[in-house]
Scaffold this motif. Structure first.
Motif, PDB file in Angstrom:
ATOM      1  N   VAL A 270       0.833  -1.192   0.000  1.00 47.74           N
ATOM      2  CA  VAL A 270       0.000   0.000   0.000  1.00 47.74           C
ATOM      3  C   VAL A 270       0.869   1.244   0.000  1.00 47.74           C
ATOM      4  CG1 VAL A 270      -1.702   1.291   1.336  1.00 47.74           C
ATOM      5  CG2 VAL A 270      -1.875  -1.205   1.147  1.00 47.74           C
ATOM      6  N   THR A 271       1.988   1.210   0.730  1.00 47.85           N
ATOM      7  CA  THR A 271       2.823   2.396   0.837  1.00 47.85           C
ATOM      8  C   THR A 271       3.812   2.506  -0.317  1.00 47.85           C
ATOM      9  OG1 THR A 271       4.369   1.204   2.247  1.00 47.85           O
ATOM     10  CG2 THR A 271       2.673   2.510   3.337  1.00 47.85           C
ATOM     11  N   THR A 272       4.487   1.431  -0.638  1.00 51.13           N
ATOM     12  CA  THR A 272       5.483   1.480  -1.706  1.00 51.13           C
ATOM     13  C   THR A 272       5.922   0.080  -2.084  1.00 51.13           C
ATOM     14  OG1 THR A 272       7.571   2.407  -2.425  1.00 51.13           O
ATOM     15  CG2 THR A 272       7.466   1.676  -0.153  1.00 51.13           C
ATOM     16  N   ARG A 273       6.514  -0.045  -3.239  1.00 47.06           N
ATOM     17  CA  ARG A 273       7.095  -1.315  -3.644  1.00 47.06           C
ATOM     18  C   ARG A 273       8.601  -1.194  -3.737  1.00 47.06           C
ATOM     19  NH1 ARG A 273       2.358  -1.575  -6.832  1.00 47.06           N
ATOM     20  NH2 ARG A 273       1.162  -3.381  -6.224  1.00 47.06           N
ATOM     21  N   ARG A 274       9.135  -0.077  -3.372  1.00 53.69           N
ATOM     22  CA  ARG A 274      10.567   0.155  -3.527  1.00 53.69           C
ATOM     23  C   ARG A 274      11.220   0.287  -2.163  1.00 53.69           C
ATOM     24  NH1 ARG A 274      11.824   2.394  -8.790  1.00 53.69           N
ATOM     25  NH2 ARG A 274       9.959   2.207 -10.000  1.00 53.69           N
ATOM     26  N   PHE A 275      12.391  -0.301  -2.058  1.00 52.35           N
ATOM     27  CA  PHE A 275      13.159  -0.183  -0.829  1.00 52.35           C
ATOM     28  C   PHE A 275      14.608   0.000  -1.226  1.00 52.35           C
ATOM     29  CE2 PHE A 275      15.623  -1.593   2.757  1.00 52.35           C
ATOM     30  CZ  PHE A 275      14.976  -0.973   3.806  1.00 52.35           C
ATOM     31  N   PRO A 276      15.285   0.913  -0.612  1.00 48.27           N
ATOM     32  CA  PRO A 276      14.828   1.786   0.459  1.00 48.27           C
ATOM     33  C   PRO A 276      14.073   2.995  -0.074  1.00 48.27           C
ATOM     34  CG  PRO A 276      17.148   2.195   0.009  1.00 48.27           C
ATOM     35  CD  PRO A 276      16.725   1.052  -0.884  1.00 48.27           C
ATOM     36  N   LEU A 277      13.242   3.554   0.791  1.00 48.15           N
ATOM     37  CA  LEU A 277      12.589   4.818   0.476  1.00 48.15           C
ATOM     38  C   LEU A 277      13.670   5.897   0.465  1.00 48.15           C
ATOM     39  CD1 LEU A 277       9.500   4.597   2.835  1.00 48.15           C
ATOM     40  CD2 LEU A 277       9.568   4.130   0.394  1.00 48.15           C
ATOM     41  N   VAL A 278      13.565   6.855  -0.450  1.00 46.30           N
ATOM     42  CA  VAL A 278      14.599   7.886  -0.554  1.00 46.30           C
ATOM     43  C   VAL A 278      13.981   9.271  -0.685  1.00 46.30           C
ATOM     44  CG1 VAL A 278      16.310   6.347  -1.609  1.00 46.30           C
ATOM     45  CG2 VAL A 278      14.786   7.655  -3.067  1.00 46.30           C
ATOM     46  N   ASN A 279      14.753  10.261  -0.277  1.00 47.43           N
ATOM     47  CA  ASN A 279      14.463  11.672  -0.515  1.00 47.43           C
ATOM     48  C   ASN A 279      15.636  12.238  -1.298  1.00 47.43           C
ATOM     49  OD1 ASN A 279      12.114  11.589   0.970  1.00 47.43           O
ATOM     50  ND2 ASN A 279      13.000  12.526   2.787  1.00 47.43           N
ATOM     51  N   PHE A 280      15.343  13.060  -2.306  1.00 47.21           N
ATOM     52  CA  PHE A 280      16.367  13.785  -3.054  1.00 47.21           C
ATOM     53  C   PHE A 280      16.256  15.259  -2.711  1.00 47.21           C
ATOM     54  CE2 PHE A 280      16.283  10.372  -6.285  1.00 47.21           C
ATOM     55  CZ  PHE A 280      17.632  10.264  -6.558  1.00 47.21           C
ATOM     56  N   SER A 281      17.385  15.919  -2.596  1.00 43.07           N
ATOM     57  CA  SER A 281      17.389  17.373  -2.494  1.00 43.07           C
ATOM     58  C   SER A 281      18.701  17.858  -3.099  1.00 43.07           C
ATOM     59  CB  SER A 281      17.230  17.837  -1.040  1.00 43.07           C
ATOM     60  OG  SER A 281      18.280  17.345  -0.244  1.00 43.07           O
ATOM     61  N   GLU A 282      18.773  19.135  -3.373  1.00 43.81           N
ATOM     62  CA  GLU A 282      20.007  19.685  -3.927  1.00 43.81           C
ATOM     63  C   GLU A 282      20.128  21.149  -3.565  1.00 43.81           C
ATOM     64  OE1 GLU A 282      20.372  20.484  -8.270  1.00 43.81           O
ATOM     65  OE2 GLU A 282      18.372  19.590  -8.381  1.00 43.81           O
ATOM     66  N   ASP A 283      21.371  21.628  -3.590  1.00 43.71           N
ATOM     67  CA  ASP A 283      21.645  23.051  -3.484  1.00 43.71           C
ATOM     68  C   ASP A 283      22.550  23.386  -4.661  1.00 43.71           C
ATOM     69  OD1 ASP A 283      24.230  22.208  -2.710  1.00 43.71           O
ATOM     70  OD2 ASP A 283      23.830  22.537  -0.587  1.00 43.71           O
ATOM     71  N   GLU A 284      23.197  24.537  -4.633  1.00 39.32           N
ATOM     72  CA  GLU A 284      24.002  24.935  -5.793  1.00 39.32           C
ATOM     73  C   GLU A 284      25.165  23.995  -6.081  1.00 39.32           C
ATOM     74  OE1 GLU A 284      25.284  28.957  -6.070  1.00 39.32           O
ATOM     75  OE2 GLU A 284      23.295  29.747  -5.641  1.00 39.32           O
ATOM     76  N   GLY A 285      25.720  23.374  -5.042  1.00 33.05           N
ATOM     77  CA  GLY A 285      26.911  22.565  -5.260  1.00 33.05           C
ATOM     78  C   GLY A 285      26.779  21.076  -5.041  1.00 33.05           C
ATOM     79  N   HIS A 286      25.662  20.619  -4.447  1.00 31.23           N
ATOM     80  CA  HIS A 286      25.558  19.205  -4.087  1.00 31.23           C
ATOM     81  C   HIS A 286      24.161  18.638  -4.332  1.00 31.23           C
ATOM     82  CE1 HIS A 286      28.952  20.651  -1.663  1.00 31.23           C
ATOM     83  NE2 HIS A 286      29.430  19.426  -1.818  1.00 31.23           N
ATOM     84  N   VAL A 287      24.119  17.324  -4.473  1.00 30.61           N
ATOM     85  CA  VAL A 287      22.876  16.561  -4.473  1.00 30.61           C
ATOM     86  C   VAL A 287      22.924  15.705  -3.221  1.00 30.61           C
ATOM     87  CG1 VAL A 287      21.520  14.776  -5.627  1.00 30.61           C
ATOM     88  CG2 VAL A 287      22.691  16.513  -6.983  1.00 30.61           C
ATOM     89  N   TYR A 288      21.790  15.618  -2.516  1.00 27.57           N
ATOM     90  CA  TYR A 288      21.718  14.832  -1.281  1.00 27.57           C
ATOM     91  C   TYR A 288      20.665  13.746  -1.464  1.00 27.57           C
ATOM     92  CZ  TYR A 288      23.989  19.057   0.366  1.00 27.57           C
ATOM     93  OH  TYR A 288      24.840  20.120   0.500  1.00 27.57           O
ATOM     94  N   VAL A 289      21.012  12.539  -1.073  1.00 27.50           N
ATOM     95  CA  VAL A 289      20.077  11.422  -1.096  1.00 27.50           C
ATOM     96  C   VAL A 289      20.011  10.875   0.323  1.00 27.50           C
ATOM     97  CG1 VAL A 289      19.550   9.143  -2.025  1.00 27.50           C
ATOM     98  CG2 VAL A 289      20.669  10.853  -3.482  1.00 27.50           C
ATOM     99  N   ASP A 290      18.814  10.860   0.896  1.00 24.54           N
ATOM    100  CA  ASP A 290      18.596  10.257   2.199  1.00 24.54           C
ATOM    101  C   ASP A 290      17.828   8.965   1.964  1.00 24.54           C
ATOM    102  OD1 ASP A 290      19.761  12.335   3.758  1.00 24.54           O
ATOM    103  OD2 ASP A 290      17.964  13.535   3.429  1.00 24.54           O
ATOM    104  N   ALA A 291      18.419   7.842   2.400  1.00 25.45           N
ATOM    105  CA  ALA A 291      17.804   6.532   2.200  1.00 25.45           C
ATOM    106  C   ALA A 291      17.424   5.944   3.552  1.00 25.45           C
ATOM    107  CB  ALA A 291      18.776   5.602   1.472  1.00 25.45           C
ATOM    108  N   LEU A 292      16.169   5.528   3.676  1.00 20.04           N
ATOM    109  CA  LEU A 292      15.660   4.952   4.910  1.00 20.04           C
ATOM    110  C   LEU A 292      16.020   3.462   4.936  1.00 20.04           C
ATOM    111  CD1 LEU A 292      13.938   5.454   7.450  1.00 20.04           C
ATOM    112  CD2 LEU A 292      11.937   4.850   6.078  1.00 20.04           C
TER     113      LEU A 292
END
Length: 149
Positions: free
Chosen positions: A38-60
């Motif tokens: 119901v929630t997801t079929r993918r693991f790990p769940l991730v968040n993407f964010s970025e600023d001018e110089g970097h991309v950030y990936v947070d994986a649960l």
């Protein structure tokens, strides 16, 4: 000019087929992942964010030993591989519900920009892995001076 990515197209096709079957009341078996369908079929769940110089990936990644996580980068994609060990049942226990799954997982993510493969770091704290990827110089925004004519 946009480049064609066969794996992205296959992933999109898989999602469309899943949605078509879901309309008829069918879904993929729960065994394909250890998270609720119901929630997801993918693991790990991730968040993407970025600023001018970097991309950030947070994986649960709760319950996953950080020493057993394999993180690899190829061009503008990252792959997270690992295994979540099964919880051992105590002898004499009757299991009424088992939602905490286990097993091997692999997730490949396409990054929104090109990155510098020499400047990548990852840290794991409280079940969350934060991956910091420096953008390639040509992918960073550049201010263009406009001269009056």
């Amino acid at each position: 000019m946009a480049s064609w990515d066969m794996f992205r197209e296959l992933d999109n096709l898989r999602r469309e087929v899943d949605e078509a079957f879901r309309g008829f009341g069918y879904s993929r078996p729960v065994a394909t992942t250890f998270l609720s369908p119901v929630t997801t079929r993918r693991f790990p769940l991730v968040n993407f964010s970025e600023d001018e110089g970097h991309v950030y990936v947070d994986a649960l990644l709760p319950g996953v030993n950080p020493g057993e996580i394999d993180l690899s980068v190829l061009r503008n994609t990252i792959t997270i591989n690992g295994e979540r060990k099964p919880f051992s049942e105590q002898q004499g226990q009757i299991v009424h519900r088992s939602e905490l799954g286990s097993g091997r997982f692999s997730r490949t993510l396409e990054l929104p920009v090109d990155i510098d493969p020499a400047r990548i770091s990852a840290e794991y704290r409280d079940g969350i892995m934060r991956i910091t990827l420096a953008k390639a110089e040509h992918a960073k925004p550049r201010k263009i001076e406009i001269r009056p004519s």
